[in-house]
Design an enzyme around this catalytic site. Structure first.
Site, PDB file in Angstrom:
ATOM      1  CE  LYS A 243      41.579  34.984  40.778  1.00 41.67           C
ATOM      2  NZ  LYS A 243      42.306  36.044  41.487  1.00 41.67           N
ATOM      3  NE  ARG A 282      36.074  40.093  42.302  1.00 41.75           N
ATOM      4  CZ  ARG A 282      36.378  39.617  41.098  1.00 41.75           C
ATOM      5  NH1 ARG A 282      37.116  38.512  40.988  1.00 41.75           N
ATOM      6  NH2 ARG A 282      35.963  40.236  40.003  1.00 41.75           N
TER       7      ARG A 282
END
Length: 301
Positions: A243, A282
């Protein structure tokens, strides 16, 4: 390629042709490892996801990548057909289902435990019919009508993610007094809707929603205090993989690291999360995170 074929280069043989495998019994959530953090592999069947958009443009290429992750040890394969990155355009449920349903069916047939990354009730219902055991819903505070009732009736697991707004508006909504406390309270609010519809507590997994309506400092604050989500009484899933806030941390000469250059930092977050006893992570790159959770489990136990 055949939907039950291992991707070339995987499995016990290295023949360039696919290796046919017999169908396996359907995987069950209850059979996930209880002695270590669970690793969920990300499979985006999209043209515009921030990290791997367009890399798996067809059902066959997506299935091949999903099988690679499965045979590499991923505990869950999370299949998504709509990008949730900030600024992404919405996809209608019909197109989303066209992308994901063949992939879900093939992976389930191969023996994988599959979740579907969707905010749409109709796609969630179709995915459950195709064999998905988990609904990973990042809609946050804007949960679609009928979703709670579907989860209650189907008895599948539901990942409740914190997010304000949608992909187009969420960056503008990252205003908090205390980000950790407000995330917990807002998750409680959505959980109340689930409970009112008949969803059982044991069906729910919570995700603090890193990168969703949070700025860099808020993401780090949530990671630092993610244990406060324990007060909700549900397993916690951490999704930090590749991210933006990792790209900024690893910037060189003012240029953020590319998504593919963030995997080592992602594995570090996996190790920290696993050492804290977080239920699941994840990730895009399964191998390093799987190693990390095994090391953390050995140290803990």
């Amino acid at each position: 390629m055949d939907s039950l074929a291992a991707a070339p280069g995987t499995g016990p043989a290295t023949n360039p042709l696919p290796i046919l495998r017999k169908p396996r019994a359907a995987a069950r959530f209850e059979d996930l490892p209880a002695d270590r953090t669970v690793v969920m592999g990300i499979l985006n069947v999209t043209p515009d996801s921030f990290s791997d958009g367009g890399k798996h443009p067809t059902a066959d290429t997506a299935i091949a990548h999903g099988l690679r992750m499965f045979y590499a040890g991923a505990d869950i394969i999370d299949v998504g057909g709509e990008s949730t990155r900030p600024g992404a355009e919405s996809v209608n449920p019909e197109e989303e289902q066209r992308r994901v349903l063949p992939v879900i069916q093939a992976l389930v047939k191969a023996g994988a435990l599959v979740s579907v990354d969707t905010i749409h009730t109709s796609t969630a219902a179709a995915a459950i019919d195709a064999g998905a055991a988990i609904i990973n819903d990042v809609s946050g505070l804007t949960i679609e009508p009928g979703m709670a009732e579907l989860i209650a009736a189907s008895k599948v697991k539901y990942i409740l993610t914190h997010r304000r707004g949608d992909a187009e508006t969420m960056d503008s909504l990252a205003e908090y007094g205390n980000v950790v406390d407000e995330v917990v309270e807002e998750l409680k609010g959505v959980r109340g809707k689930l409970y009112a519809a008949g969803v059982a507590p044991e069906q729910i997994i919570v995700d603090p929603g890193l990168g969703f309506s949070k700025n860099e400092a808020q993401n780090w604050e949530l990671l630092k205090h993610v244990g406060k989500l324990d007060a909700l009484g549900h397993p916690i899933l951490v999704g930090a993989s590749r991210k933006r806030f990792l790209g900024s941390l690893l910037a060189v000469a003012g240029k953020a690291a590319a998504p593919e250059e963030r995997d080592h930092a992602t594995a570090a977050i996996t190790a920290i999360s696993a050492a804290r006893g977080i239920w699941g992570v994840r990730v895009h790159d399964v191998g390093p995170s799987l190693d990390a959770v095994k090391v953390a489990a050995r140290v803990r136990h």
